[in-house]
Design a protein around this motif. Sequence first.
Motif, short mmCIF file in Angstrom:
data_model
loop_
_atom_site.label_atom_id
_atom_site.label_comp_id
_atom_site.label_asym_id
_atom_site.label_seq_id
_atom_site.Cartn_x
_atom_site.Cartn_y
_atom_site.Cartn_z
N ILE A 142 -6.64 3.75 0.23
CA ILE A 142 -5.31 4.17 0.32
C ILE A 142 -5.36 4.89 1.93
O ILE A 142 -3.99 5.03 2.07
CB ILE A 142 -4.23 5.74 -0.65
N HIS A 143 -5.85 4.40 2.14
CA HIS A 143 -6.36 5.32 3.64
C HIS A 143 -7.55 4.79 4.57
O HIS A 143 -8.41 3.52 3.39
CB HIS A 143 -6.55 6.94 4.00
N MET A 201 0.73 -1.28 0.40
CA MET A 201 -0.28 0.18 0.35
C MET A 201 0.90 0.95 -0.17
O MET A 201 0.38 2.10 -0.67
CB MET A 201 -1.03 -0.15 1.34
N GLU A 202 2.10 1.21 0.60
CA GLU A 202 2.83 2.44 0.80
C GLU A 202 3.21 3.08 -0.66
O GLU A 202 3.67 3.61 -0.62
CB GLU A 202 4.34 2.42 1.68
N ARG A 227 0.71 4.14 -2.58
CA ARG A 227 0.13 5.19 -1.76
C ARG A 227 1.88 6.26 -2.57
O ARG A 227 1.51 7.85 -3.09
CB ARG A 227 0.62 5.37 -1.03
N GLN A 228 2.85 6.07 -3.13
CA GLN A 228 3.86 6.95 -3.07
C GLN A 228 4.52 7.67 -4.90
O GLN A 228 4.19 8.54 -5.11
CB GLN A 228 5.53 6.14 -2.98
N ALA A 232 0.35 10.00 -4.92
CA ALA A 232 0.87 11.03 -5.13
C ALA A 232 1.01 11.90 -6.31
O ALA A 232 0.40 13.26 -5.75
CB ALA A 232 1.92 11.41 -3.84
N ARG A 275 -10.22 9.17 0.15
CA ARG A 275 -9.30 9.15 -1.82
C ARG A 275 -9.47 7.62 -1.69
O ARG A 275 -9.14 6.74 -0.74
CB ARG A 275 -8.07 9.82 -1.32
#
Length: 385
Positions: free
Chosen positions: A267-268, A150-151, A154-155, A158, A376
């Motif tokens: 993503i959250h 997931m990180e 997310r990156q 962004a 999001r």
Amino acid sequence: MMTTFDPPADTLPDLASGNIVSPPVPAYRSSSLPDIDYDAHPAYGGILPAATLSERFHALRVFAKSFAFVTIRRIVDYENMPLLSKEAGGGHLNLSSATRYLTMFASIRAQRFLRTLIGTRRAAKPTNETLFQRMKSDGVACMTLSPEEMENIRQVIAPCFAHLDERRAAIPVERRKFDDNVYWCTRSRESKVFETIEEVFRRHGITDVASAYLGRPVRVKHVNPQINDDDYTFWKKQFADTDVPDPWSTYLHIDATYGMLKCALYIHDIGPDGGPFCYVRGSHRIKVGWFEGMIRRTNDFCGFSGRKPEARKKFMALPRMLRKKADFGADVLDDSAASKSVREGHFAATSNYGNCVLFDGHGIHRGGMVNKGERRCIFVLLAEV
Ligand SMILES: [Fe+2]
């Protein structure tokens, strides 16, 4: 307003990476979409004057034209072609963009035909059998991607959300349309996004499962970061000109698309008020015939599915057999049997079910109805490319 079946904290399901959580609701029992009696509906036949002969004639003419257009799009498999305006650099339809599209269409069809002939246009064998079985039985599967995965997503995503924020900030809330909240990633511009998501999907067997489920080769076709917030209440006050309240089933719909699966990536954390994706378990098995499907798509396409008085009048001017919508949720009255049966299999896929929801849009679903804060989310479309 929304009924959620959020598992209580002490019975939280196992959200280990790759785990698939089973929704605690029974499957949809009916074999058809809710049958709505529009003549008796308080916001339709109950309040609108009967259509005149000329109104009927006009509505039928608009419907027939749109039906022809929607049918051609279906025959040329328009939705399974690259989007001309977004990917091939085209804008509005003109002679040059039409020629470009036809050339591309012919070349894609020829390639597909050739691959079929030589036997390389095959569906994949599912490597994740649990996910495949869950998709076949429920039409939806909630699973968990690892925190690292997931990180990474997310990156790489962004900058796309940053673009989206910038665009949204420039448009006043009351003028924001659905498309203003969605960003279209392209392979050329956002290659890292596609690579990262494809790698994660490959690891979890998601792409294989989509291919086996759809019976055709499949890739990640679109990646769409999307932002919804509590200012954007498109599902509220559906019948603003009447005193008919919004029913529980508001915004439940089936997608007008075909030959594809979608995947929502959270993503959250998304709770019951954060606009979780919702699905009616097993509703992907509903039999919607070819003709019925085209009728529903046509009404959505030509605006007759809208709920402003003008749209409702036009819809009611159609013969009864054509009064069907893909976006039907707000028309299902709360005290009806249809509402009860839809509610039975409905669940809201909050973060307690995972952070990755794969689903077949032919089943009844909704999402993005944010009551508090902002959501999001990334929608990934899996289809033959
Ligand atoms: Fe949808």
